[in-house]
Design a protein around this motif. Structure first.
Motif, short mmCIF file in Angstrom:
data_model
loop_
_atom_site.label_atom_id
_atom_site.label_comp_id
_atom_site.label_asym_id
_atom_site.label_seq_id
_atom_site.Cartn_x
_atom_site.Cartn_y
_atom_site.Cartn_z
N SER A 141 6.75 -7.19 -2.35
CA SER A 141 5.62 -6.24 -2.10
C SER A 141 5.91 -5.15 -2.68
CB SER A 141 5.39 -6.25 -0.54
OG SER A 141 5.17 -7.74 -0.07
N MET A 142 6.82 -4.30 -2.55
CA MET A 142 7.25 -2.96 -3.24
C MET A 142 6.83 -2.87 -4.51
SD MET A 142 10.57 -2.01 -1.26
CE MET A 142 11.01 -0.70 -2.38
N THR A 143 7.34 -4.02 -5.26
CA THR A 143 7.17 -4.34 -6.74
C THR A 143 5.75 -4.36 -7.15
OG1 THR A 143 9.49 -5.42 -6.85
CG2 THR A 143 8.13 -5.64 -8.86
N VAL A 144 4.80 -5.10 -6.29
CA VAL A 144 3.60 -5.31 -6.68
C VAL A 144 2.81 -4.02 -6.57
CG1 VAL A 144 1.38 -6.27 -6.05
CG2 VAL A 144 3.69 -7.61 -6.01
N GLY A 145 3.40 -3.22 -5.48
CA GLY A 145 2.77 -2.02 -5.10
C GLY A 145 3.19 -0.92 -6.29
N ILE A 146 4.26 -0.97 -6.67
CA ILE A 146 4.82 -0.08 -7.81
C ILE A 146 3.99 -0.39 -9.27
CG2 ILE A 146 6.70 0.62 -9.28
CD1 ILE A 146 8.52 0.20 -6.67
N ALA A 148 0.76 -1.28 -0.11
CA ALA A 148 -0.06 -0.15 0.00
C ALA A 148 0.83 1.12 -0.01
CB ALA A 148 -1.03 0.11 1.22
N ALA A 149 1.67 1.26 0.69
CA ALA A 149 2.92 2.23 0.76
C ALA A 149 3.55 2.47 -0.41
CB ALA A 149 3.94 2.20 1.90
N ALA A 150 3.97 1.57 -1.21
CA ALA A 150 4.54 1.65 -2.59
C ALA A 150 3.45 2.21 -3.56
CB ALA A 150 5.02 0.40 -2.70
N PHE A 151 2.29 1.83 -3.50
CA PHE A 151 1.29 2.31 -4.22
C PHE A 151 1.20 3.54 -4.25
CE2 PHE A 151 -3.18 3.15 -5.29
CZ PHE A 151 -3.20 2.58 -6.64
N ALA A 152 0.75 4.07 -2.84
CA ALA A 152 0.65 5.39 -2.61
C ALA A 152 1.86 6.66 -3.10
CB ALA A 152 0.26 5.87 -0.86
N ALA A 153 2.86 5.99 -2.62
CA ALA A 153 4.12 6.90 -3.14
C ALA A 153 4.24 6.72 -4.78
CB ALA A 153 5.19 6.38 -2.45
N THR A 154 4.32 6.07 -5.25
CA THR A 154 4.45 5.79 -6.85
C THR A 154 3.24 6.35 -7.38
OG1 THR A 154 5.60 3.63 -6.35
CG2 THR A 154 5.06 4.19 -8.64
N THR A 155 2.01 6.58 -7.11
CA THR A 155 0.92 7.01 -7.76
C THR A 155 1.02 8.28 -7.46
OG1 THR A 155 -0.68 5.04 -7.09
CG2 THR A 155 -1.50 7.16 -7.61
#
Length: 445
Positions: free
Chosen positions: A254-259, A188-195
């Motif tokens: 997990s980071m990769t999936v979020g990204i 979730a954090a990776a998704f939020a930051a990358t978005t």
């Protein structure tokens, strides 16, 4: 210095006297070390030193360490006791590691009673982190912004990276507060930051913004677990090292999936082929290395007084690596290894003057050398393998091999002082321990 009573001295000289309490304290010490980022060698070393303080010869102590459990057995020809302790969570707190290491020596040097040792140990266990969440958030943002500059980005891209990383860190903090699964929190954090970075990338319409997209999640790169995993395996703690490595793989995955989720609709950006190696040596990169090292030092909760020293260590590490890359034609793993080894040797020397453990100085200093982008670039390539041509797939595989090789070089570089001088260092510490044990009872009534 305290003076032992006869009863207290007998307790600390008789191995199996109050053994249940002693084993509980030894396991608490091991648990705190494990949960705050110590490698297996450090855990074993400090537990055996504490056992010696309690009058238990190291030949009677048998410790088995996995990632989630510590098993302790103390036995001789007529006694045998075995207990287990679960490690509930895993993080990084360099202050706690330093204080615990000092405690085992102080207990001998200052003649602590077992009651005093237990009181201090439990106080350490209950002490909150040194830095508040707000400061950790800001430190994570600036550390990622520094990475954007280290990769060749502009000042604007660094500020955008900082903002996006702060957003991602805040999301992860909320998830942790709500007790969301750790890997879901990272995703979730990776998704939020990358978005956030992608939206700002489209707003500014600048190619430099792509550096924000690849740097804004690097505060989650498990640098310490990566180093500990390799350190454990090269020191023959295979099971503990493999478990740490798998946990690291899951974090990066997990980071990769979020990204990947954040970039699903982005058909233009292609950061998988973006170079992260410096074309030349800029003063701005050296400044960024200081900010990055101090930022991660705050995340790792090292003592205030050591922040400037670690910042200088980060500057030296990046300067050496980039000089070797740019002017001498070294490969990334080779340049990183030499830079890490030099920093580790300097940290070993400096640790004596600043009265702290050498890894507290060396690990945060070399974190800016971690090739995190290469690792999740590899996983990103695997996730999108159906859309890759042969050349792109080979590039992703090459990134993975280079990244893993560089991590191994960092871990070996950090361990260089112990590898080269292990017999001397261990012998010196053993002699010091024997001397303190012999002198402990000299002044008792």
């Amino acid at each position: 210095m305290n003076v032992y009573t006869k009863k207290e001295l007998t307790l600390l000289e008789t191995p199996f006297d109050d053994i249940r309490r002693k084993m509980d304290l030894l396991l608490l010490l091991g648990q705190l070390l494990m949960e705050n980022g110590a490698n297996t060698n450090q855990i074993l070393r400090d537990m055996l030193r504490a056992a010696a303080y309690m009058g238990i010869n190291e030949n009677l102590v048998h410790v088995h360490i996995s990632y989630t459990t510590i098993m302790l057995n103390i036995s001789d020809d007529s006694h045998a006791y075995t207990v287990f302790r679960k490690t509930l969570h895993h993080g990084v707190n360099m202050t706690t590691l330093s204080v615990l290491s000092k405690l085992t020596w102080k207990a001998l040097e200052q003649s602590f009673t077992l009651d005093e040792f237990e009181k201090r140990l439990r106080t350490i266990a209950e002490t909150p982190p040194r830095y508040p969440h707000g400061l950790l958030n800001i430190a994570a943002g600036f550390a990622c912004g520094a990475f954007a500059l280290l990769f060749g980005g502009t000042i604007l891209s660094a500020w955008v990276t900082t903002l996006c990383a702060i957003i991602g860190f805040f999301v992860r903090t909320l998830c942790n507060r709500w007790e969301v699964n750790i890997y879901i929190s990272i995703m979730a954090a990776a998704f939020a930051a990358t978005t956030s970075a992608y939206l700002l990338h489209t707003l500014f319409a600048s190619d430099a913004m792509i550096y924000a997209m690849i740097s804004c999640t690097l505060f989650m790169i498990p640098g310490v677990p990566l180093i500990n995993a390799v350190d454990d395996m090269i020191n023959n703690h295979i099971m503990a090292g493999m478990t740490r490595a798998m946990n690291t793989f899951l974090i990066v995955g997990s980071m990769t999936v979020g990204i990947t989720m954040a970039l699903y609709f982005d058909r233009l950006s292609n950061f998988t082929s973006l170079s992260i190696l410096p074309g030349q040596l800029y003063p701005l990169q050296l400044a960024a290395s200081v900010v990055g090292a101090i930022g991660f030092s705050i995340i790792f909760n090292i003592p205030y007084r050591l922040l400037p020293l670690v910042g200088m260590g980060g500057l030296i590490a990046v300067a050496i690596r980039n000089t070797l890359l740019v002017y001498l034609g070294f490969s990334l793993p080779g340049a990183t290894f030499l830079a890490t080894a030099i920093i580790s040797i300097c940290a070993l020397k400096a640790s004596r003057y600043f009265r702290t453990a050498a890894p507290v100085l060396s690990i945060p200093s070399v974190i800016p050398l971690i090739p995190g982008v290469l690792l999740y670039r590899f996983l990103f390539g695997i996730v999108t393998i159906n859309t890759l041509d042969t050349e792109s797939l080979l590039h992703a595989l090459r990134s993975g091999v280079t990244g893993i090789t560089t991590i191994i070089c960092i871990a070996i570089g950090v361990s260089i002082p112990h590898i080269l001088a292990s017999r001397y260092l261990d012998r010196a510490k053993h002699q010091r321990l024997l001397h303190l044990l012999q002198d402990r009872g000299a002044g008792h009534p």
